[in-house]
Each structure stands twice: as structure tokens, then as C-alpha cells.
Design an enzyme around this catalytic site. Sequence first.
Site, mmCIF file in Angstrom:
data_model
loop_
_atom_site.group_PDB
_atom_site.id
_atom_site.type_symbol
_atom_site.label_atom_id
_atom_site.label_comp_id
_atom_site.label_asym_id
_atom_site.label_seq_id
_atom_site.Cartn_x
_atom_site.Cartn_y
_atom_site.Cartn_z
ATOM 1 N N GLU A 171 41.953 39.974 35.931
ATOM 2 C CA GLU A 171 40.937 41.020 35.748
ATOM 3 C C GLU A 171 40.074 41.230 36.987
ATOM 4 O O GLU A 171 38.846 41.037 36.960
ATOM 5 C CB GLU A 171 40.055 40.679 34.546
ATOM 6 C CG GLU A 171 40.826 40.715 33.227
ATOM 7 C CD GLU A 171 39.968 40.459 31.984
ATOM 8 O OE1 GLU A 171 38.857 39.926 32.145
ATOM 9 O OE2 GLU A 171 40.398 40.811 30.890
ATOM 10 N N CYS A 199 28.334 41.279 51.316
ATOM 11 C CA CYS A 199 28.036 40.305 52.371
ATOM 12 C C CYS A 199 28.362 40.888 53.751
ATOM 13 O O CYS A 199 28.891 41.997 53.879
ATOM 14 C CB CYS A 199 28.833 39.021 52.130
ATOM 15 S SG CYS A 199 30.571 39.190 52.514
ATOM 16 N N CYS A 247 31.959 41.753 54.258
ATOM 17 C CA CYS A 247 32.301 43.037 53.644
ATOM 18 C C CYS A 247 31.765 44.190 54.491
ATOM 19 O O CYS A 247 32.428 45.218 54.645
ATOM 20 C CB CYS A 247 31.759 43.113 52.217
ATOM 21 S SG CYS A 247 32.730 42.099 51.063
ATOM 22 N N GLU A 270 46.619 41.172 26.911
ATOM 23 C CA GLU A 270 45.655 40.426 26.106
ATOM 24 C C GLU A 270 45.140 41.287 24.962
ATOM 25 O O GLU A 270 44.900 42.488 25.145
ATOM 26 C CB GLU A 270 44.437 39.998 26.947
ATOM 27 C CG GLU A 270 44.711 39.002 28.041
ATOM 28 C CD GLU A 270 43.422 38.575 28.758
ATOM 29 O OE1 GLU A 270 42.325 38.773 28.199
ATOM 30 O OE2 GLU A 270 43.527 38.054 29.884
ATOM 31 N N GLU A 327 33.810 30.938 25.993
ATOM 32 C CA GLU A 327 34.766 31.682 25.182
ATOM 33 C C GLU A 327 35.220 30.932 23.933
ATOM 34 O O GLU A 327 36.212 31.308 23.327
ATOM 35 C CB GLU A 327 35.973 32.099 26.042
ATOM 36 C CG GLU A 327 35.594 33.186 27.033
ATOM 37 C CD GLU A 327 36.785 33.716 27.813
ATOM 38 O OE1 GLU A 327 36.638 34.777 28.439
ATOM 39 O OE2 GLU A 327 37.849 33.096 27.804
#
Lengths: 674, 674, 674
Positions: free
Chosen positions: C150, C157, C160, C307, C355
Site C-alpha cells: 500500500e 525532506c 526529496c 485484501e 490491527e
Amino acid sequence: MINNKLPKIWYGGDYNPEQWEKEIWDEDVRMFQIAGIDVATVNVFSWALNQPDEDTYDFTLLDAIINKLYENGTYVCLATSTGAHPAWMAKKYPDVTRVDFEGRKRVFGGRHNSCQNSPTYRKFSGLLAGKLAERYQNHPGLLIWHIANEYGGSCYCDNCATAFRIWLQERYGTLDVVNKSWNTRFWGHTFYDWEEIVPPNALSEEWGNDNTNFQGISLDYRRFMSHSHLECYRNEYDAIKKHTPDIPVTTNLMGTYKELDYFKWAPYLDVISWDNYPSLDTPYSYTAMVHDLMRGLKDGQPFMLMEQTPSQQNWQAYNSLKRPGVMRLWSYQAIAHGADTVLFFQLRRSVGACEKYHGAVIEHVGHEHTRVFRECAELGRELNLLGDALLDSRIEAKVAIVYDWENRWAVELSSGPSVGLQYVDEVHKYYDALYQLNVQTDMIREDADFSQYDLVIAPVLYMVKPGFAQKTEAFVQAGGTFITTFFSGIVNENDLVTLGGYPGELRSVLGIWSEEIDALFPEQKNQVVITKQSGALNASYTCGLLCDLIHAEGAEVIAEYGEDFYKGMPAVTRNQFGAGQAWYVATSPEPALLQDLLANIISEKNIQPLLKTPHGVEVTQRTKDGKSFLFLLNHNAEEAIVETKFENVEDLLTGELWTGSIKLPAKGVRVIKL
Amino acid sequence: MINNKLPKIWYGGDYNPEQWEKEIWDEDVRMFQIAGIDVATVNVFSWALNQPDEDTYDFTLLDAIINKLYENGTYVCLATSTGAHPAWMAKKYPDVTRVDFEGRKRVFGGRHNSCQNSPTYRKFSGLLAGKLAERYQNHPGLLIWHIANEYGGSCYCDNCATAFRIWLQERYGTLDVVNKSWNTRFWGHTFYDWEEIVPPNALSEEWGNDNTNFQGISLDYRRFMSHSHLECYRNEYDAIKKHTPDIPVTTNLMGTYKELDYFKWAPYLDVISWDNYPSLDTPYSYTAMVHDLMRGLKDGQPFMLMEQTPSQQNWQAYNSLKRPGVMRLWSYQAIAHGADTVLFFQLRRSVGACEKYHGAVIEHVGHEHTRVFRECAELGRELNLLGDALLDSRIEAKVAIVYDWENRWAVELSSGPSVGLQYVDEVHKYYDALYQLNVQTDMIREDADFSQYDLVIAPVLYMVKPGFAQKTEAFVQAGGTFITTFFSGIVNENDLVTLGGYPGELRSVLGIWSEEIDALFPEQKNQVVITKQSGALNASYTCGLLCDLIHAEGAEVIAEYGEDFYKGMPAVTRNQFGAGQAWYVATSPEPALLQDLLANIISEKNIQPLLKTPHGVEVTQRTKDGKSFLFLLNHNAEEAIVETKFENVEDLLTGELWTGSIKLPAKGVRVIKL
Amino acid sequence: MINNKLPKIWYGGDYNPEQWEKEIWDEDVRMFQIAGIDVATVNVFSWALNQPDEDTYDFTLLDAIINKLYENGTYVCLATSTGAHPAWMAKKYPDVTRVDFEGRKRVFGGRHNSCQNSPTYRKFSGLLAGKLAERYQNHPGLLIWHIANEYGGSCYCDNCATAFRIWLQERYGTLDVVNKSWNTRFWGHTFYDWEEIVPPNALSEEWGNDNTNFQGISLDYRRFMSHSHLECYRNEYDAIKKHTPDIPVTTNLMGTYKELDYFKWAPYLDVISWDNYPSLDTPYSYTAMVHDLMRGLKDGQPFMLMEQTPSQQNWQAYNSLKRPGVMRLWSYQAIAHGADTVLFFQLRRSVGACEKYHGAVIEHVGHEHTRVFRECAELGRELNLLGDALLDSRIEAKVAIVYDWENRWAVELSSGPSVGLQYVDEVHKYYDALYQLNVQTDMIREDADFSQYDLVIAPVLYMVKPGFAQKTEAFVQAGGTFITTFFSGIVNENDLVTLGGYPGELRSVLGIWSEEIDALFPEQKNQVVITKQSGALNASYTCGLLCDLIHAEGAEVIAEYGEDFYKGMPAVTRNQFGAGQAWYVATSPEPALLQDLLANIISEKNIQPLLKTPHGVEVTQRTKDGKSFLFLLNHNAEEAIVETKFENVEDLLTGELWTGSIKLPAKGVRVIKL
């Protein structure tokens, strides 16, 4: 008795004369005498005055204050003033300020602002407490010590990170145990070096309000923060006790304040004290519950009402005035639940800064001709009349509710099943049902001895710690009645699920298995349909929030769901276990069900309500040396009549004798000696 | 006259041809001529073009723009372009960017983004303003200077901290006075060294929106920020005036914008200008009030409408189109309240970035065949017809409302008694009542001369500064009528409470004592029951928000509360004081009470409403050289008829003559010469 | 076929045995066999286990897992585990963690947490993927690769920032082009050096949720971030393909997830896979639309349902249980829209961390005797029966809806005209109308070939990229029907307005000019009054949100507004253009209008709905080798009857033969072979 120098219900409150010119002090003590005020809490926020720089301590002003008060008949609750560090300290030793949840280093401002693990804070707060104790150890006006103020808040600085790692090493021994306890293989978070562990905040595992990726580290950080605050407190406590081993020491707690595990704190307080600030819309039973919780911290020992406002708050959204009679009523409510003091924040309203609209005994107008002052003075007069009659009396209860801070943290840190689940609200639903039934209730720790109770209720006991299940089984086996609810018995003390079927370790005593847990939208409802009709129970009730889908495994089904695909599955069960019974309430029902259910159980257990009273009339009873004192508190805005079988009993407040019907004015109080 | 080069109501607006190829410029000037546009505000955001690096200034493009405009009949309002620093400057001199409320150093982006105390910003903005003034001092197209743009926002960097300390030293002299003024003994905040004082933000004393632990430092930081911005403005002002002492200078203000104390700014603006952006749901009287406030900044001197949108906004949540006629109606509303210009943001809609959905005279379609352009051109034609008839005319008022920025800061920084209290809304309630009565009102500073008024209203004058009470007493003594409200007279200029009973220094002139202040929940209401019936007053009205519990001390009780435990206590009082009267309205009533009460008072004071008009028809009057001009503005979506006793009066816009009933189309306007 | 090792619909899901003791593994495989589970996605979050320090790789546990599974009949979808970096890496190489939108450097925590341009992340993730591919290249249990997990989130930063500047240089060549493309002369933002450009976040151009001063830079940063994530993916993809060129590779997408332009990603995925997590209140047609969008990423190629939860979520506010039958129904809905796998998150519910309340095939109770497991096992049985019958079958559609991520970014970054405009909701309105009509629809990229469709709908196509208009004109010219809406054709790919009148490049084909755009408040409505009555259309419909004020320029007016000053202006138009027609729907109408309008158009185009079904019964059709499979999905909680003309058609799930009326149980499914 907290301190037998003053054998009556202490009356007074926070007093900050250092904010005023000395001419005002004369007016203050004059009015204190009119109002019957005999205790002043002083030196709460005076660190910068006590210690103007690193090397100088100056208690001249404090000497003058304490002497002035004592000479005029007022004792002191002496604070150590460490609830806010001085500005010079923040500048010179930046480690004293916190790094906040967002990772920002704070500069200077506010209060309750010191890093819990700052070497600077530990050093200077301990030094100051010691110097105060040394200086005032023999002052005849000294009644009690008050350390710091309303501890709270968290820090995430490097000093805290280091201390956290040490704390973890002490708790877990090895990193392997940490990894297992936090289930770090989830999302690949395995730690191979202690230094890799960082405090859980917005830069790491947490976000928003109580959201976390890892409940384990978040739970432990809360434990560690509560512990770190307590270490600060104990640091001062020890410094004080060196000089005044016999003077009691306290710090003011905040009821259900979430971040500190007060049950862990209680052993280190000589007497519990707390600050009570209900709003116009706080249920009366909620305040009652919190008083009982505070009383429960030290197993029923009377506590101090350390702060309440005589008139209005400043920090609520809409700061209503306390209506006439309400301040008195709520003061007696505190006493009725075990308080032996009635103290205000504050005695004189401050002239500037953020609390200047917080009510006070002496208002900005500065004289005694105000409604608020008159009500305070009338209460002072009454408390003088009461003398020591009530001091040290106890409350007897056959019913207890388990309240657990760590459980609350775990419930509210959990992701799912519903954001609507608030631990304290669910506890309050059960408390309120008993309150409405006039059944006295103790609020107890999860590791308390149950054997003195006939009925123990543990709402939403999501986290079951070692020994709890065994203790509960023994309690029920021996004839006790135990009640718990949906979302109980799920995890251990590290928030790791107890495998093999909910409610985990409680499954055996409850005789059920909870297969699934449905979360309902706020507007969604189901029905609890009674299958075993008895006593007060109606045919059905609404419910919501969460619905456990349970199977009876030996338990008797008392009620079942009325709707949805789990219609017909059990909603309330009762398991005979040894000589006792264990109930499971699988959902969050409307209040009426709990009142009716508990009425039945109380009746079966032969627990007698104190009295039958009209709605809104609270009743409690304190007992001492075989004598009982019944408190009747009329929360209604109208007169109320309580029917009794008493004959010629005395109202301690008025001296009136009552037989049969007892009349209470609107917001009125009676303390009946039985 | 702002500048007699152009003796008419200036018409035009912001124009950014540097964003376009030069071919477009020809189209622009062609359409400007069609629309009657004679003023363009240029160079507002061109710093990066004017100064591509530290050493280079290049005005080639600006020369071309100004010349092109002038050659085609359009004058310029010349901006200094210092509302946003260039990217190269942010990179080379990081001190030019701000540190925000959260303590974060900003990098580059946005506008109005320079640190107010940045040496870099001060140096380069002053230099640029001087160079522009030097270059264009003799340009015949230059009408007026426009410094920077919409000053606002705060910075919390180290340069600001240092400057703040110097500002405090100048204000207070010694730290001891600072400590007293901020009441720093509260929460132990005593400062022993100037360096210990840090700006109040999220890392120190403040949080969220206007929450602070110490009102004193927060108030002073707002004063200091307003002052720092003003210093930036004055820095450029002085640089310009060296070259063009006779060209007026302004900067565009933003009405009730909270952060800048415009009354402090006004002396340094040659003419007030402001940007008017009402939403679809802004009350007409609110816009009217803000126009009057802007007019009041320089004691009634005509002002400039510097910006409004011809059609729609982009930054509102739902950007409604201005319905047909509304742009014209609102333009005349500005003139009706004292504006001598009608300027738009902007003349051509930009092709990209965040304002591309902000309406413009020339839309993206690029031609004149749009509804919006036609309406603009029609207005341009009318303004040409009006010529100089209205220029410099004044508005006469016998009623004034006190508006004070520092008071607003203090009210909204206070913790308690109610988060619902919004200063501007309470002021607007009184303004609106007068507006509905067609009574012209001046919005004045708190230290204004009251003697020219018959009636002065100071709603929620929480902060009473030195001299105000004495001035008010003298005004009432001499026959004036003064009205104030709940939560007035509470504190001094440092937010320290005036002791001895609310409303403090105003207690004597008002003849009352306010003992307590109850805060009502939003849904809670009380009643104001009239006890001295007269004139327009009904039997009772609802009220809410705050209720002062007052005692008359000489004042006559006009109305009392109808409910709650203070039922029967005064809610409205009138105190005869010398030849005048001082009223106290102890709560926030429904609008009808204020209209009815003010109707009575106006009538008693012989203040004549301008006219009686149907609901939704606004009326104002400007006067010059003994001639009066009556503005009729029909805000309704239907035709309206105004009954008058006029005979053969002329509508300046149409030349029509009217006698008796004057008809106004939906959204229609008439300017009647009397 | 995704991988012909397993020629059936794959069934299984995420499996994390590394979180469990090995004793549990035996139980797992035993239950997998009962449930018909043949695929397990493993190694998703095991980086810290695979690589305990910089120099060590240890696949012992992974070997054991894969072997254990394979020996027991379960293949693996093998993840590279790079969705979360190890703690040691964050500590040793801080460049691997992100700087967030607020400018804060993150420490360690969470997942999907690596900087997209971190050299450390690129190096080690590529290395790990390569080592895994090398090790398991010949393992017979390996079905498919699953890279990371995902992808999402942004970083700001310095790495980047540097990479962004390089990306810009490649995109634009010169700074001059950047300045023009971003319209930086607005607010004086002209850049003179690449280094002056900084990422747009809360310290520069953006604030809150999708607010920006400059749409240009913000759009490009989103493109750049999507591209940077893709580079990370491709880095691993290339490392894997060196060893296993024939094993398919995917990563799990998230439907309409906003931040990644999945159409740009699709060419680099061998098969699309995605995670489907509808809530109780997600419209069924919304889920259907997203399935179709995922199918559209690779032009109709079957995709993987990677999923879904067997029972309940944990991260929704209120995590409802999937009612009985719903998991099966929604699984078949995926297949009905083109899925060739049914995979769960997850196979065993985890014992701790965030989870643990996410549903799983094997619940905490640990055995197979649960409702959830039984439903899973029943579905496993059915999927075995289906064999390869459906594999690789395709969905045929004559209608397509254009969906464009960059357009969505631009719409939602725009300031004005309404905060209420949500791109996906407007797309869904059109999809839903077709869904209710049982018309199969493809979701296509904006640069797709339209020629295979009879009808193409492009709702709110605000951004029109080069070539789109020409392609659309050719499509309509050749007889196609094109529909677009309000707020379309406004800007180019840089969010620069197409001048000369909206809808810009689409103006010609649509035959209209949109002069203004009115934004309505949420409670405001207008009317669409039909002027050309035909077919299913009612006399009028309500509309809101935005209303374009359009002029027909050749187009026929089908409907006009019923209210406000633009009453009578066109609201719906149809332009004959060559052999085809282009429609413009100038506002956002109630759903009924779109259903009725599309019913007419479908009918005119001779597009046949699959069937007529009762409300709530969904129908789709997949086709392979000339055989068709009709899916009937009853979303209702009651039985439904579908009337057909079929004779003796077989339900593949039950073997039943049906003629005429086909009965569907509540939540029931039939797969009819035609």
C-alpha cells in the site's frame, strides 16, 4: 484525623497573598474570621519568589504570610511551589522544560510545565522542598504539606527517552521480552538495541488523541510517565519527611484524570486530596462516583476536598454561576462521601492573568457584602457547629465497582471496535444505577480484596491482569456476585489478546463464550429482551454501542437480543459458580435495565438501600464509633419530602428533631444523627 | 480631494499586466476606456521583478506599464510591491521569513510573509520604496502611493523576541513594572532578567486561537506586532516622502481585521483605503458599519474603497456570484458612507495560481461581452456623470459608537466567562439598531472627543483606559447620553481588574454595581421585563450570553430579569448624572429591544432619523458646502417605495426629478440632491 | 491466467506466522485445508527479521514458512517486506525516515514510513528484493511477487527537495518554463535559481488539507511524489525480474486512493491487485465503480482482490460485522467485476498491536467453529467447484467513464468556486446512474482510445490535457456520444486557465460558452426544467453545488434553470457534431435526472442493459471464448426475483437449472452460465 491540631472539618482554600500589597492582607484575615476560615493553602506557585536565582533562597514573604495567618487563627496547608519552575531556570537550564507530543521543545510558560525526568527539576524541587520543611518544621500553623500542584502532562525529550529505556530494562529485563510483550513482529518493528526505542508521540507511533500503532509501547509510556511524575513527588516527599516525619503530606489529585494511575500513587500520599470542578451539566451521580473513587484510593480513609469554586469557573466554555445553595450542597456532598475538609480555590480572586474570572470567597469588589461571601460564611458557621462529630467516620458498602486506569488506557488506545466506547462512561452507568437505588458503593482497585463485598462489578474490564481471574473465581465460589460486561477479559496487561475465546480468563467463571463483537453506529439500536422475568424487570430494553455475540456455556440466559442476525443470542447471562453467581451484560443498555437488574440482585443479596428517596435526593451514611450520620442532599430546585421511620432524630446542622417525613428545602441538606 | 489630478470618483482597481504578454495590454486599455476606468493599482506583487537579485533593480517593465496606462488615460495607484519578498531573498537571507505561532521557521511561500523585525526586510523594502519614489516622482500618471499590501500576521523569531524586549523596556522602563503589569506572581512567572521574556506562542503561553495563560504579555505582543508592522510601513513611507512629499500615501486596510490597531495606524496614512469582501450572508448593516469604522479612522475624512470583487470571491467556502445590480449597489453603499473611490480587485482575472477564480472586470473569456463587464461599464459611465459633486463631502452624525481594537483583544483573550462573547458582534448589534432606525452613526476611537455627539455608545467596553471614565463623566455631566453594557469597565489597559466592584471606573457615572456575571449556555435564555414602560418598548424581550447581576446605586431601573434566581434584579438601568444620562444594558438582548430602546432615546434627544424607509432600504446623507446628497439603497430583491416630503429633487444618477414617493428598483440606487 | 500453476480463483490472504510460535502453524495449515485456502501472502512486514542488521540476511524463518505452506498445499504470494523499514535502519540512517507535511523529521514508527528518495531506502530495498528473488526463484510454491505494501504518503525532506528539482529540470528544461507554467509572477514568486524552489508544505505554499497558494507547484509535487513511489517500486521490480522474469509482480493498490496516479503505475504491474474495504454505509455501486476502475488500469485485464476483511475492520469509527452472507456476496461482486482472486486480510488474527481487532479467517478463539470461518470455508468450497471456468474472462462495455487522478488533484487544490466539490462523488453520480440501469461501464484513463465505445462520459473534466479535445472531437465526429459537465475544460495540465471562454478546448465540440459559474450554499437549490421532453424525463429536477451560466452556441437546449437570475439559461445541452452528439450538464443534479437522461441516451444508442432487475440486485457479465457468465448479486436483506427469458440456464454455484424467474435469497448470488 488528618492533623489533630484542628479537630474539625477544615475550611478555607488556596490563598495567594504574594500577588497583593500587604494592606490587603488585613482585609483578608478580617474576612476569614467572618467566614470561619481556618485553613489557607499557601505558596502554591511561588518558586520564583522563594528562589530568585540559582543560589538564593528568600522566604521573607512566606514567613510574613504564615505568621500573619497564624496570628489571626488560620493554619496553613503549605505547598512546595514546584508546580511551575521559575523563568530564570527555563532560561539557564533548558532541560527543565518539556518536549511536547508534537516533538516541539517548549520555551517558558504555563504551569505543570517541568520535564518529569529533568535532572534540574529533580535537583531544585527536592532542594526547595527540603529547605521549606527545615524552615517551617516547628511552625505551629503548619497543618499539612501540599507538594507541587495537579501533576499531569507528558514529556518526550531525550532525558525522558533515556529514562524510559531504563524503566523498560527494569520491567522486562531483555529486549526479547519487550519485543514479545509489544508484539513487535507486527509491522516489522523488532528492536535489536535498546537505543532503537523512542518515545511514542507524533514523530513515531502515535497521532491525534490516543491513537497508536502499538498499544504496548503506548501503554508502557503512560505507565512510565505516571511513574516519572510520582518519582518527582516522592523526591520532594522524602526531602520533607526528613524534617517533619509526623506532618501529613499530600498533593491535589484530579478525580478521573486520565494520565496518572492514582492507585499507584495512593500509598505515597498520607491523605488523599482532590479538586472538584463539576459543570452545570455534570450528573450529580458522576460527582458522587468521583468522590467515592478518591475515597477508594486509600481504602476508605477520609479525604480532603482540596479545591472547589465558591461561585464560577473560568475555563469552562460557559461558566455558569453556582445557584444559591449549590456551593453548600456540593460541599456537603463531598463530606457525605468521605471528605473531612471543604477548601476552595480560592480565597481572594486574582487581579490579573488567566484565572481572574475564577470565583473566590472574596470577589474583586473586595468586601463581604456579596451573595458568594454570605454563603461561604454561613457554611463556615455550620462547619464550626459540626466540630469533630464527623471526622474520621467511614462509609460502609457491600457493593464495589472496579475502576482501573491501565484498563482505561488500553480501552481507549485500542483501534476498534468503536470510537464511541468511553470507559468512564460505562463505569458511571453502573455507578449511577446503584446511586439511584441509594446503595452505597466503593470504587476499588482491580487488585483489591473482594471478600468484604457481596457484589463486585467490573464494567468493561478489557484488561485482566495476573491474579484477577483467580481472585474473582474464589470470590464467586465463596458466594459473591460478580458482574462484568461486553469487551471484558480480552487482553493481558500488555494488551496482548488472551487466546482461546473471549472473555479470556473470565470465561470459566462467566460460563460463556463471546464469538464476535458487533459495533453499532450511534443511531443504531438493538433490543435486550428478558427471557427470565423476575422482580423489577420490564419485557425489553434498548441497547447499543457494542453487542457481544455470545454463547452460553453453562450460564443461564436472562435476556437475549431482539433484532438483527443475532436475535435470540444471549444478551445477559448469569452463571452459578460455586456458591455465587457471575453475570455478563453483553451490550451497553439503556440505564433502566441496569437499575432494574441491580434492584433484583441487591434484593437477592439482601443489600439494603439506605432509604427510599424522591428522585434527585441523594442519601449517604457515615459511621463512627457505632454512631451513624445520614446525609440527605436535595439536588432538586424544589422542596422534597423523604419518608422515613425515624423518630426524633436530630439534624446536626439545625438541631431540629425529625420524626417520619423529613422536609428538605430546594438544594437543601440535612445531616441526621441516628 | 485625494489628488486633484483626477477630480472625480476614481474608478478602476488592481492590475497585474506583468503576468501577461504585452499583446494583452492593448486589449486591456481598450476595454478600460469602454468601462470608464481611470485608475489602475500596479506593482503590488512585483518585488521579484523589480529586484531580480540583491544588487539589481530593473524597472523596465514597470516603466512600460505606467506609460502605457497613462498614454491611454489611466492613472496609477503605485504599489511598492513589498507585500511579498522574492524567493532569492528568502534563500539568501533567511531572517526575512517568519517563525510561526507553532514555532516553525518558514521557508518560502505565500505572501505577507516577511518578518516584521527582519533587518533584511526593513533594509530592502525601504530601499525599494525609495527607488520607486525617486524614479516616478515626476510621472504625470502617478496619483497615489500604495505601500505593501494588507499588512497582517505575526512572527515569533529571535529578532522579534529581541525587538519585543526593547519595546517593553520603552513601554515599562523596569522589569518590576512589567511584572506588576502582567501580574506575574500568578503561577510564579516573575521575570528577573529581560532575556527571560519570550514571545507568547504555542511554545510558551498561548495555544489554539486566542488562548493564553497571561493576558498581559499576550496583549502587549499584539500591540508590539501591530506596532512592528506599522514600523515597516513607516519605513517605506519616510523613504517615499523624501522624494514626493505631496503625493498621498496609503496602504490597504481590512476593516475589522483583528490583529492591527488601525486607530494607531491612521495618523500615518494620508488617506484611509480598505478592501471590502462581504459574503452572500453578510448583513448589509455590517458592511455599513465597517465603512463607517474606516471613515472614523481619520475622523470622517473620505476614504478609498481600494478593493472589491466585481463578481465573485475565490476564498470563501461557497463563492456566490454577485447578483445583477449588486456590485453597483454595494459600490454606492461605499460612497454613501464616505468613499471617494470605487476600485476592484482586479481588472483582469489571472490565468493561474490561487486567485484565478477571483472575479475581475475582464474575465477569462477576455472580451467585453459579459454581464460583469457590462455592469462595470455602466457604473463607470455613471461615475463620470457624477464628476466631483460628491468629493470631499462629509457625513454628519450626532451618535457615535466606540470601537477599540485593544479592548477586542482583551475580551477575546480572556478566559471566561463565556466563549460565546464576540466583541464585534456585540458592537454590530447596537450599530444595526441605529441602522434600522436610519440614524447616521460615527464609529470612533475610545479616546475621541465626545463633545460633538448627543449620544455615545460603548458596547462591551471591557477595558477602560486612563482618562476614559473622566471624559465620559464630563460628557454626561454636560448633558450627553452614554450607553454601555454588561462586561464593561472590568479591566485597565493591562487587563488588570479594576478593584472595588464592576463596572470599575464607570460605576459612578452609571450608578450601579455589578456583583456577579452569569454565563448562559447557547440554548439558555432569560427575559428582560420592562418596568418603566415608555414609547416603543414592549413588555418583555429575551436575552442571553451573559447576564450581569447588578444593583442600582442611584440609577433608575428600566427593566429587570424575568427568570432564574436573579429574577427581579435590574437588567437595564438609566442614571441621571448632571445634565445627562448614563445607561447600562446588563445582558445581550434580542435586537428588538435595542431598536425600541434606541428609538426612545433618539426621540428624547431630538435626533432625527434621515427618513422613514421600508425594511431593506438603506439611507445615508453626505454634505458639502451646505449641499446635501441623500443616498437611497434598496437591498431588497423587489422594488421599494420611499415616502418623502421632497419636492422636485433631482436624482444625480438619472437626472429624474422626484416629489413625494420615490421609487427604487430591486437592488436600485438613487442619489438625491437636496 | 496470472500464474497457471494454480488454474482457479486463488483463495487465501495475508498470513503472518512469524508473529506466532511454530506450534500454531500446524493448526493454521489444518484449517487452511478445511477452508480451501490455497494462497498465502507472506513476508509483508518482515524486513527486520529478514535483515537484522546492515550486514546480515536471515531467511531461515521464511524458508520454514514457505516450505510448511507448500507441503500442505498452499502457494505463496511473496512480499518483499519493504513496506516498513527496520528500527535499526531508522537509527543508523536517519535519511530513511520522512519529513512530514508540517516539516517535522520523523523518528521511527508506523509503516509506509520510508522516504521515497532516501538513498538508504533505495539501496536496501533493492538489495532485499534481489536476495529474495535469488533465493526463492525456483521454489515451486512461488506464485507471484508482492512488492512493499500500500504505497502512499509524502515526504518533504532535503533529499526529496533535491530530487524534485531534478525532476522539474527534466520536465521543464528551464526555470523560465517553470515560472510560466506555475504563473509565478502572481504574488512575485519568480524563481531565478533552481535552489530557490522548495517542496510545497506547511512551511511554504500549502496548509490544511489540499490548500495551496500555487496549484502549479502543488500539482507537480503530487506528480513527483507518485513518480518517486513508483521509482521505489520499479527499483525492486527490476531487482526481482533479473532472477524471475516469468513470475508476475504486483503491489497492492487502494482503489481511488488520491495520492498515487495509478494509471501511471499500471504499465509496471504485471497484474493489478487491490485492497477493498467498504464500510457498512458505502454504496454498493461505489464498490462496483472502484472494481471497474482497477480493472480499467490495465485495459480490462482481470485483477486480484488482494485484501478484504472476512468479518470486520478495526480502523473505521464503528466497525460493524459483515452480516451473514455479505462476505461471500462482496467476494462475488469482485469476481463479477473482473477479479480472478479472493484474498483476505488476514488468515489469522494477530494477538497484539493496532490491527488485532481486524477480522480474520481464524479468529482469536483459534478454532474452526465460528460463523466467520464457516462462511470462509463454504466460499472456499464453491471456488474449488468453479475451477478455471471464469479465469481470464472479460467484461464488455460500450460505455466508458473517464477518471483522472491529476484532474482530481487540480479540482481539489483549486481555491474556489466551492469547497463542496468532490471529484470522485461527481464521477460516482454518473457511474451510479449507469449501475442502476444495469449498463456495464469501463472506467478509463483520459488518454484512452474512445473508439471502442458508443458513449464516453467525463464528469467534471476540469483539466483538459493535450490531445484530449482533438480525440474527443474525432470520437463525436465519428458518431460517438460524449457527455461532460460543469467545471470542465477550464485548465491545462498545469492548472493554467484556457483563455477565451469556458469550457476551453471543449467549447467547439460542446457548442456552448460558459460565462460564469455560480456556487450554491449547501442548502441552496435550483431547478433543471426540461424543455425538450422525451422518453423517461420528468418535467423538472433539483440541482445544486455549482451552476454554470451557459450560452448555447449551436447546441440544442434540453433543459434550463428554473430559478434565480439565470432562470431560463441552459442547464443541459446537446450539440450535434458530425455524426455524433456532445452533451453538457451544467450543474450537479439529483440522481434521478442522470438516470432518466442516461436511460434515453442508452436507448438511442441501442446499448442494451444486461437485464431488468429489482432495486438492489446487481448484474454483470463476464465473457470468455464466446461463453458468457451472468452474475446476479442480491444486496437486499430480502429475497428477490429476477425476471428473465432464460431457459434451463445453469447456476454454476449450485448446478441448479433456471427458466424464467430466478430467485435469489437475501444477500444471495447466482453465477449463470449462458
